[in-house]
Design a protein around this motif. Structure first.
Motif, PDB file in Angstrom:
ATOM      1  N   VAL A  40       4.508  -2.292   2.058  1.00 45.83           N
ATOM      2  CA  VAL A  40       4.260  -1.018   1.380  1.00 45.83           C
ATOM      3  C   VAL A  40       4.867  -1.057  -0.019  1.00 45.83           C
ATOM      4  O   VAL A  40       5.799  -1.829  -0.297  1.00 45.83           O
ATOM      5  CB  VAL A  40       4.831   0.173   2.179  1.00 45.83           C
ATOM      6  CG1 VAL A  40       4.272   0.210   3.577  1.00 45.83           C
ATOM      7  CG2 VAL A  40       6.348   0.134   2.215  1.00 45.83           C
ATOM      8  N   ALA A  41       4.317  -0.227  -0.894  1.00 44.91           N
ATOM      9  CA  ALA A  41       4.787  -0.146  -2.275  1.00 44.91           C
ATOM     10  C   ALA A  41       6.032   0.733  -2.352  1.00 44.91           C
ATOM     11  O   ALA A  41       6.013   1.882  -1.910  1.00 44.91           O
ATOM     12  CB  ALA A  41       3.683   0.413  -3.166  1.00 44.91           C
ATOM     13  N   ALA A  42       7.107   0.209  -2.909  1.00 42.01           N
ATOM     14  CA  ALA A  42       8.383   0.922  -2.936  1.00 42.01           C
ATOM     15  C   ALA A  42       8.296   2.244  -3.673  1.00 42.01           C
ATOM     16  O   ALA A  42       9.019   3.200  -3.347  1.00 42.01           O
ATOM     17  CB  ALA A  42       9.451   0.034  -3.577  1.00 42.01           C
ATOM     18  N   ASP A  43       7.414   2.330  -4.683  1.00 47.44           N
ATOM     19  CA  ASP A  43       7.332   3.549  -5.486  1.00 47.44           C
ATOM     20  C   ASP A  43       6.234   4.494  -5.019  1.00 47.44           C
ATOM     21  O   ASP A  43       5.897   5.454  -5.714  1.00 47.44           O
ATOM     22  CB  ASP A  43       7.118   3.193  -6.958  1.00 47.44           C
ATOM     23  CG  ASP A  43       5.815   2.449  -7.208  1.00 47.44           C
ATOM     24  OD1 ASP A  43       5.214   1.940  -6.233  1.00 47.44           O
ATOM     25  OD2 ASP A  43       5.393   2.376  -8.379  1.00 47.44           O
ATOM     26  N   LYS A  44       5.684   4.241  -3.816  1.00 44.90           N
ATOM     27  CA  LYS A  44       4.622   5.098  -3.292  1.00 44.90           C
ATOM     28  C   LYS A  44       4.858   5.434  -1.828  1.00 44.90           C
ATOM     29  O   LYS A  44       3.980   5.320  -0.983  1.00 44.90           O
ATOM     30  CB  LYS A  44       3.260   4.434  -3.493  1.00 44.90           C
ATOM     31  CG  LYS A  44       2.862   4.321  -4.961  1.00 44.90           C
ATOM     32  CD  LYS A  44       1.435   3.863  -5.150  1.00 44.90           C
ATOM     33  CE  LYS A  44       1.047   3.872  -6.628  1.00 44.90           C
ATOM     34  NZ  LYS A  44      -0.357   3.466  -6.840  1.00 44.90           N
ATOM     35  N   VAL A  45       6.077   5.871  -1.546  1.00 41.76           N
ATOM     36  CA  VAL A  45       6.444   6.245  -0.181  1.00 41.76           C
ATOM     37  C   VAL A  45       6.566   7.765  -0.093  1.00 41.76           C
ATOM     38  O   VAL A  45       7.331   8.389  -0.837  1.00 41.76           O
ATOM     39  CB  VAL A  45       7.756   5.583   0.259  1.00 41.76           C
ATOM     40  CG1 VAL A  45       8.121   6.015   1.678  1.00 41.76           C
ATOM     41  CG2 VAL A  45       7.650   4.064   0.181  1.00 41.76           C
ATOM     42  N   VAL A  46       5.802   8.345   0.813  1.00 38.73           N
ATOM     43  CA  VAL A  46       5.813   9.790   1.048  1.00 38.73           C
ATOM     44  C   VAL A  46       6.631  10.065   2.312  1.00 38.73           C
ATOM     45  O   VAL A  46       6.367   9.475   3.364  1.00 38.73           O
ATOM     46  CB  VAL A  46       4.384  10.329   1.237  1.00 38.73           C
ATOM     47  CG1 VAL A  46       4.411  11.830   1.493  1.00 38.73           C
ATOM     48  CG2 VAL A  46       3.519  10.000   0.018  1.00 38.73           C
ATOM     49  N   LEU A  47       7.611  10.938   2.210  1.00 42.18           N
ATOM     50  CA  LEU A  47       8.384  11.356   3.377  1.00 42.18           C
ATOM     51  C   LEU A  47       7.826  12.686   3.848  1.00 42.18           C
ATOM     52  O   LEU A  47       7.717  13.637   3.060  1.00 42.18           O
ATOM     53  CB  LEU A  47       9.861  11.493   3.025  1.00 42.18           C
ATOM     54  CG  LEU A  47      10.817  11.761   4.192  1.00 42.18           C
ATOM     55  CD1 LEU A  47      10.819  10.585   5.173  1.00 42.18           C
ATOM     56  CD2 LEU A  47      12.227  12.021   3.684  1.00 42.18           C
ATOM     57  N   ALA A  48       7.456  12.771   5.124  1.00 45.85           N
ATOM     58  CA  ALA A  48       6.770  13.969   5.610  1.00 45.85           C
ATOM     59  C   ALA A  48       7.107  14.230   7.069  1.00 45.85           C
ATOM     60  O   ALA A  48       7.536  13.344   7.806  1.00 45.85           O
ATOM     61  CB  ALA A  48       5.251  13.825   5.448  1.00 45.85           C
TER      62      ALA A  48
ATOM     63  N   GLY B 204      -6.461   5.871   2.603  1.00 47.49           N
ATOM     64  CA  GLY B 204      -5.867   4.665   2.043  1.00 47.49           C
ATOM     65  C   GLY B 204      -4.378   4.504   2.223  1.00 47.49           C
ATOM     66  O   GLY B 204      -3.772   3.593   1.643  1.00 47.49           O
ATOM     67  N   TYR B 205      -3.772   5.354   3.040  1.00 49.91           N
ATOM     68  CA  TYR B 205      -2.331   5.262   3.281  1.00 49.91           C
ATOM     69  C   TYR B 205      -2.037   4.499   4.568  1.00 49.91           C
ATOM     70  O   TYR B 205      -2.759   4.642   5.558  1.00 49.91           O
ATOM     71  CB  TYR B 205      -1.719   6.658   3.421  1.00 49.91           C
ATOM     72  CG  TYR B 205      -1.675   7.471   2.156  1.00 49.91           C
ATOM     73  CD1 TYR B 205      -0.506   7.576   1.412  1.00 49.91           C
ATOM     74  CD2 TYR B 205      -2.805   8.155   1.708  1.00 49.91           C
ATOM     75  CE1 TYR B 205      -0.468   8.346   0.247  1.00 49.91           C
ATOM     76  CE2 TYR B 205      -2.772   8.919   0.549  1.00 49.91           C
ATOM     77  CZ  TYR B 205      -1.599   9.003  -0.175  1.00 49.91           C
ATOM     78  OH  TYR B 205      -1.561   9.756  -1.319  1.00 49.91           O
ATOM     79  N   ALA B 206      -0.949   3.741   4.562  1.00 48.18           N
ATOM     80  CA  ALA B 206      -0.361   3.307   5.818  1.00 48.18           C
ATOM     81  C   ALA B 206       0.472   4.469   6.356  1.00 48.18           C
ATOM     82  O   ALA B 206       0.997   5.268   5.584  1.00 48.18           O
ATOM     83  CB  ALA B 206       0.518   2.079   5.612  1.00 48.18           C
ATOM     84  N   VAL B 207       0.586   4.559   7.666  1.00 43.06           N
ATOM     85  CA  VAL B 207       1.336   5.642   8.304  1.00 43.06           C
ATOM     86  C   VAL B 207       2.394   5.041   9.214  1.00 43.06           C
ATOM     87  O   VAL B 207       2.080   4.214  10.087  1.00 43.06           O
ATOM     88  CB  VAL B 207       0.417   6.572   9.114  1.00 43.06           C
ATOM     89  CG1 VAL B 207       1.233   7.683   9.769  1.00 43.06           C
ATOM     90  CG2 VAL B 207      -0.669   7.175   8.220  1.00 43.06           C
TER      91      VAL B 207
ATOM     92  N   VAL C 268       0.843  -1.198   0.000  1.00 41.38           N
ATOM     93  CA  VAL C 268       0.000   0.000   0.000  1.00 41.38           C
ATOM     94  C   VAL C 268       0.877   1.246   0.000  1.00 41.38           C
ATOM     95  O   VAL C 268       2.064   1.186   0.333  1.00 41.38           O
ATOM     96  CB  VAL C 268      -0.924   0.021   1.242  1.00 41.38           C
ATOM     97  CG1 VAL C 268      -1.905  -1.143   1.200  1.00 41.38           C
ATOM     98  CG2 VAL C 268      -0.103  -0.008   2.533  1.00 41.38           C
ATOM     99  N   PRO C 269       0.312   2.391  -0.362  1.00 40.96           N
ATOM    100  CA  PRO C 269       1.063   3.647  -0.223  1.00 40.96           C
ATOM    101  C   PRO C 269       1.391   3.902   1.249  1.00 40.96           C
ATOM    102  O   PRO C 269       0.615   3.541   2.135  1.00 40.96           O
ATOM    103  CB  PRO C 269       0.107   4.702  -0.765  1.00 40.96           C
ATOM    104  CG  PRO C 269      -0.931   3.968  -1.526  1.00 40.96           C
ATOM    105  CD  PRO C 269      -1.022   2.607  -0.928  1.00 40.96           C
ATOM    106  N   LEU C 270       2.514   4.535   1.483  1.00 41.53           N
ATOM    107  CA  LEU C 270       2.970   4.793   2.850  1.00 41.53           C
ATOM    108  C   LEU C 270       3.362   6.243   3.002  1.00 41.53           C
ATOM    109  O   LEU C 270       4.045   6.806   2.143  1.00 41.53           O
ATOM    110  CB  LEU C 270       4.182   3.914   3.175  1.00 41.53           C
ATOM    111  CG  LEU C 270       4.884   4.193   4.520  1.00 41.53           C
ATOM    112  CD1 LEU C 270       4.033   3.681   5.678  1.00 41.53           C
ATOM    113  CD2 LEU C 270       6.270   3.559   4.559  1.00 41.53           C
ATOM    114  N   ILE C 271       2.948   6.863   4.099  1.00 39.22           N
ATOM    115  CA  ILE C 271       3.521   8.141   4.507  1.00 39.22           C
ATOM    116  C   ILE C 271       4.326   7.908   5.769  1.00 39.22           C
ATOM    117  O   ILE C 271       3.845   7.274   6.726  1.00 39.22           O
ATOM    118  CB  ILE C 271       2.451   9.228   4.737  1.00 39.22           C
ATOM    119  CG1 ILE C 271       3.123  10.500   5.313  1.00 39.22           C
ATOM    120  CG2 ILE C 271       1.322   8.761   5.604  1.00 39.22           C
ATOM    121  CD1 ILE C 271       2.223  11.694   5.464  1.00 39.22           C
TER     122      ILE C 271
END
Length: 299
Positions: A148-156, A101-104, A72-75
């Motif tokens: 998590v999906a390697a190409d959908k990681v948000v750094l915040a 829909g994001y994992a945190v 899944v997408p991850l932040i």
């Protein structure tokens, strides 16, 4: 958890978890007092994640969306401080991302409190770099485990978390799809010149001197040093009157991104180091989620 003794000898405590909003309960767990208005919706429980890192075992908290199947997408929501830590408590910010829909992931990197003074003080070896080594180690673990999906990681993150976000985008450009930095330190030398006196003293303690005394340490730990390497689209949120992370040093960083045509947006608001206005905070979270989702959907 905060608690107090009642006149009848009973004990009431303000209690919450990642899944349940705060409520005043007795020692049997019964809710005895709720805030006025509509109740806050529940969220999801956290999972404790332990990963072997370069400086020891790293503790993290992971929230997964209920409907998730496969990666899944991850932040990665990096806490500020740096002398703070994330715990199993209700917070609206990660809950909003989960609802979309994001994992945190929240990482208690070296520099966090609650894990002993050696863990807390370890970041002084190389400010910024030490914390990010731990964040990257946990990120890579979750990718390798296909959580998590390697190409959908948000750094915040915001404040020190915003600083680490900008630094991480430059130091590890291939690890992130999007960056979202709130009220960050972006140019450490300029930040030192403009920031409040108490923070100057903090920085001198952290780096072992002022920029005049140890300039290379400040440059080594400054996000603007690595801005040329940033690949991910980045959203920066900045307060016009921020005494902690002043606007000029953020403008310096943004100018580097603009000069090289790097994809970025800046959300400026008329306040200081964050806003105390609920509507403004909602607008900011909406802008962050919209920015991340827009860019991830295009991948």
């Amino acid at each position: 958890m905060d608690a107090t003794t009642r006149p009848d000898g009973g004990i009431w405590a303000l209690w919450s978890s990642a899944a349940q909003p705060p409520a005043v309960r007795d020692l049997e767990g019964n809710v005895v007092l709720t805030p006025p208005g509509e109740p806050a919706p529940p969220s999801v429980a956290v999972e404790d994640i332990w990963v072997e890192g370069p400086g020891g075992r790293i503790h993290s908290l992971l929230r997964r969306p209920l409907s998730s199947e496969g990666p899944v997408p991850l932040i990665i929501d990096i806490h500020g401080g740096p002398t703070a830590h994330d715990a199993d408590l209700f917070r609206a910010y990660p809950s909003a991302w989960v609802d979309h829909g994001y994992a945190v992931l929240q990482v208690n990197y070296r520099g966090s409190t609650g894990y002993g003074s050696q863990w807390r003080d370890a970041l002084e070896q190389r400010v910024g770099h030490i914390e990010l080594e731990d964040v990257v180690a946990v990120r890579d673990h979750l990718v390798e485990a296909q959580i998590v999906a390697a190409d959908k990681v948000v750094l915040a993150g915001a404040s020190w978390g915003g600083y680490l976000t900008l630094l991480g985008l430059g130091l590890y450009p291939d690890r992130w799809a999007v960056g979202v930095a709130g009220v960050p330190v972006a140019d450490y030398l300029a930040a030192y010149e403009d920031e409040m006196e108490a923070l100057k003293a903090f920085d001198r303690s952290l780096f072992g001197g002022s920029p005049d005394e140890v300039p290379q340490k400040y440059r080594d730990s400054s996000p603007i040093t690595y801005a040329e390497a940033v690949q991910a689209p980045v959203l920066i949120l900045a307060g016009e009157n921020d005494p902690r992370c002043p606007i000029r040093q953020i403008e310096n960083y943004v100018a580097v991104l603009a000069e090289r045509g790097a994809e970025h947006e800046v959300y400026r608001y008329d306040a200081g180091h964050g806003s105390l206005v609920d509507d403004e905070r909602v607008r900011q979270v909406r802008a962050e989620i919209d920015f991340a989702t827009r860019h991830l959907n295009g991948r």
